[in-house]
Design a protein around this motif. Structure first.
Motif, PDB file in Angstrom:
ATOM      1  N   GLU A 197     -12.067  34.801 -16.699  1.00  0.00           N
ATOM      2  CA  GLU A 197     -11.902  36.289 -16.259  1.00  0.00           C
ATOM      3  C   GLU A 197     -13.078  36.985 -15.516  1.00  0.00           C
ATOM      4  OE1 GLU A 197     -10.813  39.794 -18.968  1.00  0.00           O
ATOM      5  OE2 GLU A 197      -8.902  38.415 -18.891  1.00  0.00           O
TER       6      GLU A 197
ATOM      7  N   LYS B 261      -6.491  26.378  -5.635  1.00  0.00           N
ATOM      8  CA  LYS B 261      -7.275  27.096  -4.510  1.00  0.00           C
ATOM      9  C   LYS B 261      -6.292  27.859  -3.685  1.00  0.00           C
ATOM     10  CE  LYS B 261     -10.419  25.785  -1.049  1.00  0.00           C
ATOM     11  NZ  LYS B 261     -11.508  26.504  -0.850  1.00  0.00           N
ATOM     12  N   SER B 262      -6.719  29.090  -3.299  1.00  0.00           N
ATOM     13  CA  SER B 262      -6.042  29.822  -2.450  1.00  0.00           C
ATOM     14  C   SER B 262      -6.891  30.672  -1.753  1.00  0.00           C
ATOM     15  CB  SER B 262      -4.957  30.861  -3.025  1.00  0.00           C
ATOM     16  OG  SER B 262      -4.461  31.951  -2.140  1.00  0.00           O
TER      17      SER B 262
ATOM     18  N   ASN C  87     -13.502  35.832 -12.030  1.00  0.00           N
ATOM     19  CA  ASN C  87     -12.417  36.111 -11.221  1.00  0.00           C
ATOM     20  C   ASN C  87     -11.516  34.791 -10.938  1.00  0.00           C
ATOM     21  OD1 ASN C  87     -13.432  38.842 -10.777  1.00  0.00           O
ATOM     22  ND2 ASN C  87     -14.777  38.013  -9.367  1.00  0.00           N
ATOM     23  N   ILE C  88     -11.259  34.249 -11.971  1.00  0.00           N
ATOM     24  CA  ILE C  88     -10.290  33.135 -11.774  1.00  0.00           C
ATOM     25  C   ILE C  88      -9.253  33.341 -12.629  1.00  0.00           C
ATOM     26  CG2 ILE C  88      -9.870  30.607 -12.253  1.00  0.00           C
ATOM     27  CD1 ILE C  88     -12.947  30.310 -12.754  1.00  0.00           C
ATOM     28  N   ALA C  89      -7.903  33.603 -11.940  1.00  0.00           N
ATOM     29  CA  ALA C  89      -7.052  34.127 -12.611  1.00  0.00           C
ATOM     30  C   ALA C  89      -6.138  33.026 -13.323  1.00  0.00           C
ATOM     31  CB  ALA C  89      -5.842  34.654 -11.299  1.00  0.00           C
ATOM     32  N   CYS C  90      -5.915  33.139 -14.530  1.00  0.00           N
ATOM     33  CA  CYS C  90      -5.348  32.246 -15.622  1.00  0.00           C
ATOM     34  C   CYS C  90      -3.736  32.569 -15.940  1.00  0.00           C
ATOM     35  CB  CYS C  90      -6.035  32.155 -16.841  1.00  0.00           C
ATOM     36  SG  CYS C  90      -7.615  31.247 -16.621  1.00  0.00           S
ATOM     37  N   GLN C  91      -2.879  31.671 -15.977  1.00  0.00           N
ATOM     38  CA  GLN C  91      -1.509  31.943 -16.362  1.00  0.00           C
ATOM     39  C   GLN C  91      -1.041  30.772 -17.317  1.00  0.00           C
ATOM     40  OE1 GLN C  91       0.471  33.628 -12.744  1.00  0.00           O
ATOM     41  NE2 GLN C  91       2.294  33.331 -14.059  1.00  0.00           N
TER      42      GLN C  91
ATOM     43  N   ALA D 141     -10.035  32.261  -3.197  1.00  0.00           N
ATOM     44  CA  ALA D 141      -9.668  32.559  -4.644  1.00  0.00           C
ATOM     45  C   ALA D 141      -9.352  31.272  -5.285  1.00  0.00           C
ATOM     46  CB  ALA D 141      -8.928  33.490  -4.756  1.00  0.00           C
ATOM     47  N   TYR D 142      -9.531  31.322  -6.726  1.00  0.00           N
ATOM     48  CA  TYR D 142      -9.247  30.219  -7.587  1.00  0.00           C
ATOM     49  C   TYR D 142      -8.350  30.536  -8.731  1.00  0.00           C
ATOM     50  CZ  TYR D 142     -12.976  27.529  -5.271  1.00  0.00           C
ATOM     51  OH  TYR D 142     -13.626  26.946  -4.271  1.00  0.00           O
ATOM     52  N   GLY D 143      -7.472  29.631  -8.888  1.00  0.00           N
ATOM     53  CA  GLY D 143      -6.416  30.151 -10.320  1.00  0.00           C
ATOM     54  C   GLY D 143      -6.407  28.841 -11.147  1.00  0.00           C
TER      55      GLY D 143
END
Ligand SMILES: [Zn+2]
Length: 286
Positions: A30, A52-53, A33-37, A56-58
């Motif tokens: 967090e 990777k988008s 700024n890496i979104a986690c789900q 941004a990284y997730g």
């Protein structure tokens, strides 16, 4: 191999000023700024994904295994792909989605490095070692360290073997075969021992062999323990005894074995004996 990845995780934690266990990998993601789900579906042994988008990284992490420790490890593994040098380039070379197989099951170099990163991130030496000193020995120690660190039993056992000053081995097995084995540096000091290889048969005289014959032992996470000769597991001529502790890993269908000293000679004394013998043996050759 991969120990630099462990050290890199430890270096970062110190830089971030993290001074207590457990380390929270979700909070670290967090902060960067890496979104986690969570990822509910079980697909092909994938433990998580790094995505990777644009810039941004997730992270997606598997939740089908009801084990918070494994989820933390999976997130730690994906963070390894973000923080380790060259990893983003390597894992995103062909696609914007990287499928991970965390937990020391993959032979791929980047997967292994990400696992070592996760170990260092969740169990950094500067926090783990003081906890280890308080925890005692063997399976009981590993269980209490697991609670401290929010890790899985297997990952904690591997880290325990790396950090304890006692000669120690960790073996994960399925049925009558070894899945993998970690031998500590201190254990490897004994002369003439063989590596326990992936896919090799479990020795018949071991406690693990008998334990694994009953599937219910594994399924119901039962425990057992006993004493075995050092040579039973590792061959060689050294006379010594190991304490063998075993716990079934439940739904994984795997068994965790922990080998710690029961009655082992000091490897330095063995070396001195060998040198003494050599110095008294007349040399006829040449
Ligand atoms: Zn991965």
């Amino acid at each position: 191999m991969g120990l630099f990845a462990t050290r890199e995780a430890e270096r970062l934690l110190k830089e971030w000023g993290i001074q207590s266990l457990p380390v929270n990998p979700l909070a670290i993601a967090e902060q960067h700024n890496i979104a986690c789900q969570g990822m509910p579906s079980k697909s092909g042994g994938v433990s998580g994904m790094f995505i990777k988008s644009g810039d941004a990284y997730g992270i997606l992490y598997a939740t089908h295994i009801d084990n918070e420790g494994f989820q933390n490890f999976s997130i730690g593994h994906e963070l390894g792909h973000y923080f380790l040098p060259d990893h983003p380039e390597a894992v995103f070379s062909g696609s914007d989605i990287h499928n991970s197989r965390a937990g020391f099951v993959s032979d791929d170099e980047h997967e292994s490095e990400a696992d070592h990163f996760a170990c260092g991130l969740l169990m950094p030496n500067y926090l783990f070692d003081p906890a280890l000193e308080q925890a005692g020995d063997g399976l009981d120690a590993i269980k209490s360290l697991k609670e401290c660190c929010g890790t899985s039993l297997t990952a904690t056992a591997i880290r325990y073997a790396q950090r304890t000053p006692e000669p120690t081995a960790i073996i994960v097995s399925i049925g009558d075969k070894v899945d993998y084995c970690f031998m500590s540096d201190e254990l490897r000091e004994y002369p003439g021992l063989s590596w326990v290889k992936k896919g090799s048969y479990i020795p018949r005289n071991s406690v693990t062999y008998t334990f694994n014959k009953d599937n219910d032992n594994v399924r119901f996470a039962r425990q057992d323990a006993g004493t075995v000769d050092l040579s039973t597991w590792f061959g060689g001529d050294t006379e010594g005894k190991l304490y063998e502790e075993i716990v079934g890993l439940g739904g994984y269908g795997k068994t965790l074995t922990i080998l710690t000293p029961s009655d082992l000679p000091d490897p330095e004394e063995l070396e001195e004996d060998a040198e003494l013998e050599e110095s008294w043996t007349p040399r006829f050759k040449r």
